[in-house]
Design a protein around this motif. Structure first.
Motif, PDB file in Angstrom:
ATOM      1  N   PRO A   1      68.703 -11.782  40.249  1.00 59.05           N
ATOM      2  CA  PRO A   1      67.740 -12.094  39.184  1.00 59.05           C
ATOM      3  C   PRO A   1      66.467 -12.757  39.701  1.00 59.05           C
ATOM      4  N   ARG A   2      66.543 -13.365  40.889  1.00 58.40           N
ATOM      5  CA  ARG A   2      65.337 -13.991  41.456  1.00 58.40           C
ATOM      6  C   ARG A   2      64.469 -12.991  42.212  1.00 58.40           C
ATOM      7  N   GLU A   3      64.974 -11.741  42.324  1.00 60.15           N
ATOM      8  CA  GLU A   3      64.237 -10.642  42.943  1.00 60.15           C
ATOM      9  C   GLU A   3      63.854 -10.921  44.383  1.00 60.15           C
ATOM     10  N   GLN A   4      64.744 -11.613  45.106  1.00 57.70           N
ATOM     11  CA  GLN A   4      64.507 -11.880  46.518  1.00 57.70           C
ATOM     12  C   GLN A   4      65.194 -10.858  47.425  1.00 57.70           C
ATOM     13  N   GLN A   5      66.098 -10.050  46.846  1.00 53.14           N
ATOM     14  CA  GLN A   5      66.806  -9.045  47.626  1.00 53.14           C
ATOM     15  C   GLN A   5      66.244  -7.657  47.318  1.00 53.14           C
TER      16      GLN A   5
ATOM     17  N   GLU B   1      74.335  -8.345  36.048  1.00 52.48           N
ATOM     18  CA  GLU B   1      74.774  -6.945  35.907  1.00 52.48           C
ATOM     19  C   GLU B   1      73.759  -6.174  35.073  1.00 52.48           C
ATOM     20  N   GLY B   2      73.440  -4.986  35.534  1.00 53.63           N
ATOM     21  CA  GLY B   2      72.474  -4.149  34.831  1.00 53.63           C
ATOM     22  C   GLY B   2      72.820  -2.678  34.970  1.00 53.63           C
ATOM     23  N   VAL B   3      71.845  -1.847  34.616  1.00 48.26           N
ATOM     24  CA  VAL B   3      72.010  -0.390  34.711  1.00 48.26           C
ATOM     25  C   VAL B   3      70.962   0.145  35.681  1.00 48.26           C
ATOM     26  N   CYS B   4      71.437   0.891  36.665  1.00 44.27           N
ATOM     27  CA  CYS B   4      70.543   1.462  37.668  1.00 44.27           C
ATOM     28  C   CYS B   4      70.448   2.971  37.468  1.00 44.27           C
TER      29      CYS B   4
ATOM     30  N   VAL C   1      67.180   3.378  43.538  1.00 44.62           N
ATOM     31  CA  VAL C   1      67.410   3.323  42.090  1.00 44.62           C
ATOM     32  C   VAL C   1      66.337   2.476  41.425  1.00 44.62           C
ATOM     33  N   SER C   2      66.227   2.665  40.117  1.00 46.31           N
ATOM     34  CA  SER C   2      65.370   1.827  39.285  1.00 46.31           C
ATOM     35  C   SER C   2      66.265   0.923  38.448  1.00 46.31           C
ATOM     36  N   VAL C   3      66.008  -0.372  38.501  1.00 43.58           N
ATOM     37  CA  VAL C   3      66.867  -1.358  37.840  1.00 43.58           C
ATOM     38  C   VAL C   3      66.417  -1.546  36.398  1.00 43.58           C
ATOM     39  N   ASN C   4      67.316  -1.247  35.457  1.00 38.12           N
ATOM     40  CA  ASN C   4      67.086  -1.471  34.027  1.00 38.12           C
ATOM     41  C   ASN C   4      65.814  -0.789  33.510  1.00 38.12           C
ATOM     42  N   ASN C   5      65.451   0.326  34.145  1.00 36.49           N
ATOM     43  CA  ASN C   5      64.255   1.074  33.723  1.00 36.49           C
ATOM     44  C   ASN C   5      62.999   0.213  33.680  1.00 36.49           C
ATOM     45  N   THR C   6      62.898  -0.729  34.612  1.00 30.74           N
ATOM     46  CA  THR C   6      61.733  -1.618  34.650  1.00 30.74           C
ATOM     47  C   THR C   6      60.693  -1.154  35.667  1.00 30.74           C
ATOM     48  N   GLY C   7      61.017  -0.124  36.422  1.00 29.49           N
ATOM     49  CA  GLY C   7      60.094   0.329  37.446  1.00 29.49           C
ATOM     50  C   GLY C   7      60.317  -0.332  38.788  1.00 29.49           C
ATOM     51  N   ARG C   8      61.211  -1.314  38.862  1.00 24.19           N
ATOM     52  CA  ARG C   8      61.513  -1.953  40.142  1.00 24.19           C
ATOM     53  C   ARG C   8      62.464  -1.055  40.929  1.00 24.19           C
ATOM     54  N   VAL C   9      62.003  -0.577  42.063  1.00 25.95           N
ATOM     55  CA  VAL C   9      62.783   0.344  42.893  1.00 25.95           C
ATOM     56  C   VAL C   9      63.508  -0.469  43.958  1.00 25.95           C
TER      57      VAL C   9
END
Length: 234
Positions: free
Chosen positions: A177-181, A80-83, A117-125
């Motif tokens: 969390p594995r960033e496969q999706q 769970e995170g913030v988008c 969206v950006s996940v947890n302000n990490t730049g991952r769109v």
């Protein structure tokens, strides 16, 4: 002669007392037999009730295991995170079909809302989707409304979601969390709260059935114990 008559009277009184005692004892034994006879069917029914409750709970566990627990275990969106909403756009109308009667299907359309969206302000769109069901139905649209004849109603639903995301730029979301999706979920169909709530009822039924059987066995044990104590006193 006097002693013989007295002896006979004494013997007769003793026999009469023994017969009276025997009658009371027979009545007491008969009452106990009636009580045991009355309790036996009730105890059997209680044990069958407890076994039925346990069997029903096991079947419910099996059904939950192949549905809810399986979907929960196979889901990859576990963190769970913030988008932060970056872009929200209605791209096109998507085709769908609704049931209009027996063996009758008609076509309709709903607007496709795409949200990035950006996940947890990490730049991952990542692309936002409502839940696992929406992700399986359409990987492009954030929400897939139930298809119906009234296209305006479906359009209103999607537009309300779009307005909500424009007002609330930060929303809780679930990601892999594995960033496969490439998608993140707004909600999960089966999270830990749903799983706990689903397991609550069969667990209560299993506990209740076990308690019924334990109480019956305890009652039987205490009854035998009282009977043995009564025999020792006699």
């Amino acid at each position: 002669m006097f002693f013989v008559a007295r002896n006979r009277n004494t013997t007769g009184q003793g026999n009469e007392r023994r017969s009276i005692y025997q009658k009371f004892r027979d009545v007491d034994l008969l009452d106990k037999k009636k009580t045991v006879t009355a309790l036996k069917p009730g105890e059997d029914r209680a044990i069958f009730l407890g076994l039925g409750m346990i069997l029903s709970s096991v079947m419910m566990y099996f059904v939950l295991g192949i549905t809810t627990l399986r979907s929960y275990a196979e889901s990859v969106w576990t963190e769970e995170g913030v988008c932060v909403v970056l872009n929200s756009t209605v791209t096109a109308d998507m085709n769908c079909s609704y049931n209009c009667g027996s063996e009758c299907w008609r076509a309709s359309k709903y607007p496709c809302l795409q949200v990035y969206v950006s996940v947890n302000n990490t730049g991952r769109v990542r692309r936002l989707s409502h839940n696992e069901e929406s992700q399986d139905t359409s990987s492009k649209c954030v929400y897939v409304p139930r298809c119906r004849k009234d296209r305006v109603a479906m359009h209103v639903i999607v537009m309300n979601i779009s307005e909500h995301l424009k007002v609330n730029q930060q929303v809780p979301c679930y990601y892999d969390p594995r960033e496969q999706q490439e998608t993140v979920l707004l909600t999960r169909l089966y999270d830990h709260r749903v799983v706990i709530h689903s397991l609550l009822w069969p667990s209560c039924m299993l506990t209740g059935g076990a308690l019924v059987i334990v109480m019956v066995k305890l009652t039987q044990y205490l009854s035998r114990l009282c009977e043995e104590i009564g025999k020792i006193k006699r």
